[in-house]
Design an enzyme around this catalytic site. Structure first.
Site, PDB file in Angstrom:
ATOM      1  N   CYS A   1     -34.578  85.980 -35.660  1.00 31.60           N
ATOM      2  CA  CYS A   1     -35.908  86.404 -36.118  1.00 31.60           C
ATOM      3  C   CYS A   1     -36.983  85.580 -35.393  1.00 31.60           C
ATOM      4  O   CYS A   1     -37.098  85.654 -34.177  1.00 31.60           O
ATOM      5  CB  CYS A   1     -36.003  86.321 -37.632  1.00 31.60           C
ATOM      6  SG  CYS A   1     -37.413  87.260 -38.303  1.00 31.60           S
TER       7      CYS A   1
ATOM      8  N   HIS B   1     -32.106  90.199 -38.702  1.00 29.19           N
ATOM      9  CA  HIS B   1     -31.375  89.139 -39.410  1.00 29.19           C
ATOM     10  C   HIS B   1     -29.899  89.510 -39.482  1.00 29.19           C
ATOM     11  O   HIS B   1     -29.493  90.282 -40.358  1.00 29.19           O
ATOM     12  CB  HIS B   1     -31.924  88.978 -40.831  1.00 29.19           C
ATOM     13  CG  HIS B   1     -33.245  88.319 -40.910  1.00 29.19           C
ATOM     14  ND1 HIS B   1     -33.395  86.951 -40.996  1.00 29.19           N
ATOM     15  CD2 HIS B   1     -34.493  88.838 -40.892  1.00 29.19           C
ATOM     16  CE1 HIS B   1     -34.683  86.648 -41.046  1.00 29.19           C
ATOM     17  NE2 HIS B   1     -35.364  87.775 -40.977  1.00 29.19           N
TER      18      HIS B   1
ATOM     19  N   GLU C   1     -27.510  87.786 -40.600  1.00 33.76           N
ATOM     20  CA  GLU C   1     -26.950  87.298 -41.864  1.00 33.76           C
ATOM     21  C   GLU C   1     -27.272  88.215 -43.040  1.00 33.76           C
ATOM     22  O   GLU C   1     -26.695  88.072 -44.122  1.00 33.76           O
ATOM     23  CB  GLU C   1     -27.440  85.870 -42.150  1.00 33.76           C
ATOM     24  CG  GLU C   1     -28.851  85.753 -42.674  1.00 33.76           C
ATOM     25  CD  GLU C   1     -29.939  85.864 -41.615  1.00 33.76           C
ATOM     26  OE1 GLU C   1     -31.109  85.628 -41.954  1.00 33.76           O
ATOM     27  OE2 GLU C   1     -29.620  86.193 -40.449  1.00 33.76           O
TER      28      GLU C   1
END
Length: 204
Positions: free
Chosen positions: A79, A184, A186
């Site tokens: 990001c 992102h 994750e």
């Protein structure tokens, strides 16, 4: 061991949790000297570009990140962390970045809703489809975004993934051992976990 850089501007716990779920050895660190002992680096980031660069500088990370990248250590920016890899950003003025990838960070135009938030699709750069970081990642796979600014690389060959949002923008980059994802991983379910797994395998 992968070092996750803690400079007060990153989504550290989610990244650490995702890597731990994949059984990848990772440690959150606020100590720049730990980067020398690591086998890979993750640079997360949320917030404004200029403030994040100030925090990195004050924490003593800027020179060490550049040094380890030049040594060939795998580096992944996530990001805002991806944006910091570039030469400069025009977010609230003009700010210098790490300069590891040539190009600028610019804002989406007002003809689309800003921030760009939610799930969107990837298009892989055909020249890089077979790169290790793309293993089991395909065109039209969905990942999760939250951002108002995007990267404009100087060199087409640095683009790893692109995404459509009122225009085609760069959503991931790779130059040698330096990689960055605007989305992102994750938070991106199977696809994001696969990308993190691929990074972990590159490191080991």
């Amino acid at each position: 061991m992968i070092a996750i850089i803690d400079y007060g501007a990153g989504n550290l716990k989610n990244v650490k949790h995702a890597l731990s779920t994949l059984k990848i050895d990772a440690r959150i660190t606020a100590n720049p000297s730990d980067l020398k002992e690591s086998s890979g680096i993750v640079l997360p980031g949320v917030g404004a570009f200029g403030e994040a660069m100030n925090r990195l500088e004050k924490a003593g990370f800027v020179n060490e990140i550049k040094s380890q990248a030049e040594r060939g250590q795998p580096l992944l920016g996530i990001c805002l962390g991806m944006q910091l890899l570039f030469d400069r950003s025009f977010e609230y003025g003009e700010h210098q970045g790490l300069g590891l990838i040539k190009g600028d960070i610019v804002r989406f135009q007002d003809d689309v809703k800003v921030p760009h938030m939610g799930w969107n699709q990837l298009k892989l750069n055909g020249a890089k489809k077979d790169f290790a970081i793309n293993s089991q990642v395909g065109d039209q796979d969905y990942v999760y975004f939250v951002h108002s600014y995007f990267a404009r690389p100087k060199h087409r060959e640095d683009i790893l993934h692109e995404t459509e949002y009122g225009m085609t923008f760069t959503s991931a980059v790779q130059r040698d051992n330096v990689m960055g994802m605007q989305y992102h991983p994750e938070k991106s379910a199977r696809v994001g976990m696969q990308i993190l797994k691929n990074f972990g395998e590159l490191v080991t």
